[in-house]
Design an enzyme around this catalytic site. Structure first.
Site, PDB file in Angstrom:
ATOM      1  CG  ASP A 248       6.097   5.888 -10.964  1.00 48.55           C
ATOM      2  OD1 ASP A 248       6.490   5.976 -12.155  1.00 48.55           O
ATOM      3  OD2 ASP A 248       6.932   5.590 -10.068  1.00 48.55           O
ATOM      4  N   GLY A 249       4.133   4.844 -12.955  1.00 46.04           N
ATOM      5  CA  GLY A 249       4.056   3.325 -13.355  1.00 46.04           C
ATOM      6  C   GLY A 249       3.290   2.856 -14.727  1.00 46.04           C
TER       7      GLY A 249
ATOM      8  N   GLY B 189       5.066   3.113 -17.577  1.00 44.36           N
ATOM      9  CA  GLY B 189       5.896   2.142 -18.221  1.00 44.36           C
ATOM     10  C   GLY B 189       6.069   0.794 -17.928  1.00 44.36           C
TER      11      GLY B 189
ATOM     12  CG  HIS C 107       4.023   7.700 -21.283  1.00 45.73           C
ATOM     13  ND1 HIS C 107       4.296   7.482 -19.859  1.00 45.73           N
ATOM     14  CD2 HIS C 107       5.416   7.469 -21.577  1.00 45.73           C
ATOM     15  CE1 HIS C 107       5.403   7.468 -19.553  1.00 45.73           C
ATOM     16  NE2 HIS C 107       6.068   7.438 -20.778  1.00 45.73           N
TER      17      HIS C 107
ATOM     18  CB  SER D   9      13.732  19.052 -14.086  1.00 47.84           C
ATOM     19  OG  SER D   9      12.927  20.018 -13.510  1.00 47.84           O
TER      20      SER D   9
ATOM     21  NE  ARG E 172      11.361   8.921 -17.577  1.00 46.67           N
ATOM     22  CZ  ARG E 172      10.362   8.118 -17.087  1.00 46.67           C
ATOM     23  NH1 ARG E 172       9.378   7.562 -18.001  1.00 46.67           N
ATOM     24  NH2 ARG E 172       9.953   8.089 -16.108  1.00 46.67           N
TER      25      ARG E 172
ATOM     26  CG  LEU F 168     -10.191  20.902 -10.433  1.00 48.44           C
ATOM     27  CD1 LEU F 168      -9.792  20.629  -8.752  1.00 48.44           C
ATOM     28  CD2 LEU F 168     -10.257  19.397 -10.958  1.00 48.44           C
TER      29      LEU F 168
ATOM     30  CB  ILE G 284       9.166  13.661  -2.480  1.00 49.07           C
ATOM     31  CG1 ILE G 284       8.893  13.170  -1.103  1.00 49.07           C
ATOM     32  CG2 ILE G 284       8.631  14.904  -3.114  1.00 49.07           C
ATOM     33  CD1 ILE G 284       7.411  13.178  -0.831  1.00 49.07           C
ATOM     34  CB  SER G 285      10.460  11.534  -7.643  1.00 50.44           C
ATOM     35  OG  SER G 285      10.666  10.290  -7.596  1.00 50.44           O
TER      36      SER G 285
ATOM     37  CD  GLU H 220      -1.541  13.599   6.884  1.00 54.68           C
ATOM     38  OE1 GLU H 220      -1.062  12.193   7.170  1.00 54.68           O
ATOM     39  OE2 GLU H 220      -1.155  14.324   7.753  1.00 54.68           O
TER      40      GLU H 220
HETATM   41  C1  FPP Z   1       5.647   8.179 -15.034  1.00 53.35           C
HETATM   42  O1  FPP Z   1       5.519   6.978 -15.309  1.00 53.35           O
HETATM   43  C2  FPP Z   1       4.799   8.928 -15.856  1.00 53.35           C
HETATM   44  C3  FPP Z   1       5.296   9.953 -16.674  1.00 53.35           C
HETATM   45  C4  FPP Z   1       6.704  10.335 -16.742  1.00 53.35           C
HETATM   46  C5  FPP Z   1       4.243  10.520 -17.654  1.00 53.35           C
HETATM   47  C6  FPP Z   1       2.845  10.836 -17.174  1.00 53.35           C
HETATM   48  C7  FPP Z   1       2.130  11.389 -18.395  1.00 53.35           C
HETATM   49  C8  FPP Z   1       0.642  10.918 -18.306  1.00 53.35           C
HETATM   50  C9  FPP Z   1      -0.150  10.245 -17.400  1.00 53.35           C
HETATM   51  C10 FPP Z   1       0.181  11.141 -19.709  1.00 53.35           C
HETATM   52  C11 FPP Z   1      -1.124  12.317 -19.776  1.00 53.35           C
HETATM   53  C12 FPP Z   1      -0.756  13.340 -18.890  1.00 53.35           C
HETATM   54  C13 FPP Z   1      -1.431  14.435 -19.003  1.00 53.35           C
HETATM   55  C14 FPP Z   1      -1.292  15.660 -17.693  1.00 53.35           C
HETATM   56  C15 FPP Z   1      -2.033  14.913 -20.211  1.00 53.35           C
HETATM   57  P1  FPP Z   1       6.879   6.119 -15.488  1.00 53.35           P
HETATM   58  O2  FPP Z   1       7.233   6.219 -17.164  1.00 53.35           O
HETATM   59  O3  FPP Z   1       8.193   6.480 -14.928  1.00 53.35           O
HETATM   60  O4  FPP Z   1       6.455   4.575 -15.403  1.00 53.35           O
HETATM   61  P2  FPP Z   1       7.765   3.519 -14.706  1.00 53.35           P
HETATM   62  O5  FPP Z   1       8.092   3.758 -13.398  1.00 53.35           O
HETATM   63  O6  FPP Z   1       6.745   2.292 -14.614  1.00 53.35           O
HETATM   64  O7  FPP Z   1       8.615   3.344 -15.911  1.00 53.35           O
END
Ligand code: FPP
Length: 250
Positions: free
Chosen positions: A24-25, A27, A41, A70, A75, A135, A199-200, A211
């Site tokens: 997360d984070g 954006g 992203h 989901s 968005r 892995l 957990i979202s 943990e």
């Molecule tokens: C959540 O951050 C992140 C996503 C919805 C996308 C995650 C995708 C990647 C890390 C790109 C590459 C991944 C793979 C596996 C190829 P957010 O957009 O909700 O951030 P915010 O909370 O700051 O708005």
């Protein structure tokens, strides 16, 4: 002891067998730099690589990454499209790295909702890495924990209706065997970047005894050293699974 990917000392055991991460984070990271959210992203790919390499190097058997929920379908269309493009491009580009690291790639989620060009790449990558054993990497796309449980419940109910199973004899193990992570140990460690402590709708069944580790670091800034810090926190925890501390220690 082997040096770690970040150059730090190796992690003292116990290491988690399976790590699940909410990345997360992205954006906020991009907006903080005056850029489009999609740039965040894009920049999130580096940490994905770093964590995969670190997990493989530390002998962690399974890693599950939450890439698109989901609920993320709701968005703005432009952001969804750029994420789908990013998934396609990264599958094309990163396959050699996954092969060289012995990564077996799987995807969990409602993949039927994805565009055909992405599904084709997913099928090819899954087939190409099927023989790898170092892995086991799960990428959750179009995934929701409630949806996962509901789909499992429907499959179980159908077996009951066909007379193959008596509902009173259903076990936890049988139920878990119908979930997306069937066959894998439950995640021992759940990491969430970006400062939110929730957990979202990720892996609701499987995280029952994980943990939990939260960090304010935004995903594009998350490094192998940050991952190793989470592993150290994990190693310092006493997991009791409902027992007393004395029972576990003895
Ligand atoms: C959540 O951050 C992140 C996503 C919805 C996308 C995650 C995708 C990647 C890390 C790109 C590459 C991944 C793979 C596996 C190829 P957010 O957009 O909700 O951030 P915010 O909370 O700051 O708005």
């Amino acid at each position: 002891m082997q040096p770690s990917p970040s150059g730090l000392a190796a992690i003292a055991p116990p290491l988690p067998r399976h790590v699940a991460i909410v990345m997360d984070g992205n954006g906020r990271w991009a907006l903080g730099q005056g850029r489009e959210r999609s740039a965040g992203h894009q920049s999130g790919l580096g940490p994905v690589r770093a964590v995969i390499e670190a997990a493989a190097q530390h002998g962690i058997g399974a890693l599950t990454l939450f890439a698109f929920s989901s609920e993320n379908w709701a968005r703005p269309a432009g952001e969804v499209a750029s994420l789908m493009n990013l998934f396609c491009e990264s599958l094309d580009r990163e396959l050699p790295l996954l092969q060289s690291k012995g990564v077996r790639l799987r995807f969990i989620g409602e993949l039927s909702l994805l565009e055909a060009r992405l599904r084709t790449r997913i099928d090819a990558a899954v087939a190409a890495t099927a023989g790898n054993e170092r892995l086991q990497l799960q990428v959750a796309i179009s995934y929701g924990g409630r949806q996962d449980i509901l789909a499992a419940a429907r499959r179980i109910a159908a077996r009951c209706e066909r007379g193959e199973l008596r509902s009173s004899e259903l076990t936890e193990a049988q139920f878990a065997g119908e979930l997306a992570l069937a066959g894998l140990p439950d995640p021992d460690l759940y990491i969430r970047t970006g400062g939110e402590q929730r957990i979202s709708n990720f892996l609701l069944w499987n995280l029952a005894y994980a943990e939990l580790y939260f960090t304010d670091t935004l995903w594009p800034d998350f490094s192998a050293a940050d991952f190793e810090l989470a592993l150290r926190h994990y190693a310092s925890r006493q997991r009791r699974f409902g027992l007393t501390g004395a029972q576990v220690a003895g």
